[in-house]
Scaffold this motif. Structure first.
Motif: not given
Length: 284
Positions: A276, A237, A240, A243, A281, A3
């Motif tokens: 996140l 997931d 992520a 993006q 994350r 990320i």
């Protein structure tokens, strides 16, 4: 799964509202005062909030969706003790219809708005979200007690709950004092979820749905009991992967104007960074 936090922050600075740029700074540990200053620009003399604080209803007049958004921002930066809160609750009480507050007020029709932002009879799902946020405020107000009873009454008829009713009902149930009663109602929502822990949005776009992280963004909350660790990891997931090359995230509901779309992209990018981060994350 990588990320790009720097790219996400650049996207916010390039595209988001001033309010959301200050929220990003607060997320990174900077003082909340600039957030509060920016939020006051959306405030009206009646105690409510308007001016497209919620980007899908663009009237300058006060709206219930804008009141909820304002309270969410205040909660996010730990400012529910601010002097904006009590007048907002007074405004909500003045717009009470049956214990709850309406989804949209009639005056919004005179200004640009999303096609779904139209008045509906009686109190709306926004009431759950508002009461849930206010549960963390040190504020006693007769309307809060009345609206709390409205929420419990609605939850006795779960067949009325669609996606956004579930989302905001979970905000309420995560916050109210009666833990056992809340846990029992939360467990009753299981049949509404698909195997991914999502709820489709009726009348929305083809792929529009509220996912596990949207329904329960905070680790340790009561609503997390609805989701398995695998469902949450799969949704992290998915987030992520969402993006874009420009560093930002986008939304799955209808983009009906350039201004609305740009503002929502800033907001959902900020939400993605927050979720996140909260779920381990990334570090912002």
């Amino acid at each position: 799964m990588t990320i790009d936090v720097v790219a996400a922050e650049r996207f916010v600075h390039a595209n988001a509202r001033v309010l959301d740029r200050h929220r990003l700074a607060a997320l990174r540990g900077r003082p909340a005062d600039p957030v509060l200053t920016a939020l006051r620009a959306y405030r009206n003399s009646d105690g409510g909030f308007g001016h497209a604080l919620e980007p899908d209803v663009r009237t300058p007049d006060s709206e219930t969706t804008c009141a909820l958004h304002a309270l969410e921002v205040l909660a996010e930066v730990g400012a529910l003790g601010d002097d904006m809160v009590a007048p907002t609750v007074d405004w909500l009480a003045a717009n009470d219809v049956d214990g709850g507050v309406p989804f949209v007020l009639p005056g919004a029709a005179a200004y640009p708005h999303g096609p779904w932002m139209v008045p509906t009879p009686g109190g709306s799902h926004l009431t759950f979200g508002i009461v849930g946020v206010l549960a963390a405020a040190d504020l006693e107000h007769p309307w809060i007690a009345r609206a709390t009873e409205w929420c419990w009454d609605k939850l006795e008829r779960p067949d009325e709950l669609n996606a956004y009713w579930v989302k905001y009902a979970l905000v309420f149930l995560d916050a109210v004092v009666d833990t056992a009663r809340a846990a029992a109602v939360i467990d009753g929502f299981r049949p509404l979820l698909d195997e991914q822990g999502s709820v489709p949005v009726p009348g929305g776009t083809a792929d529009e749905r509220l996912t596990a992280l949207t329904l329960s963004p905070h680790p340790g909350s009561r609503s997390r009991a609805l989701f398995t660790d695998d469902q949450l990891e799969v949704d992290l997931d998915r987030m992520a992967r969402g993006q874009h090359e420009d560093g930002g995230w986008t939304f799955d509901w209808l983009g009906w104007s350039p201004g609305q779309s740009a503002e929502w992209r800033g907001i959902v990018t900020l939400r993605a960074l927050s979720a996140l981060s909260l779920n381990g994350r990334i570090s912002v």
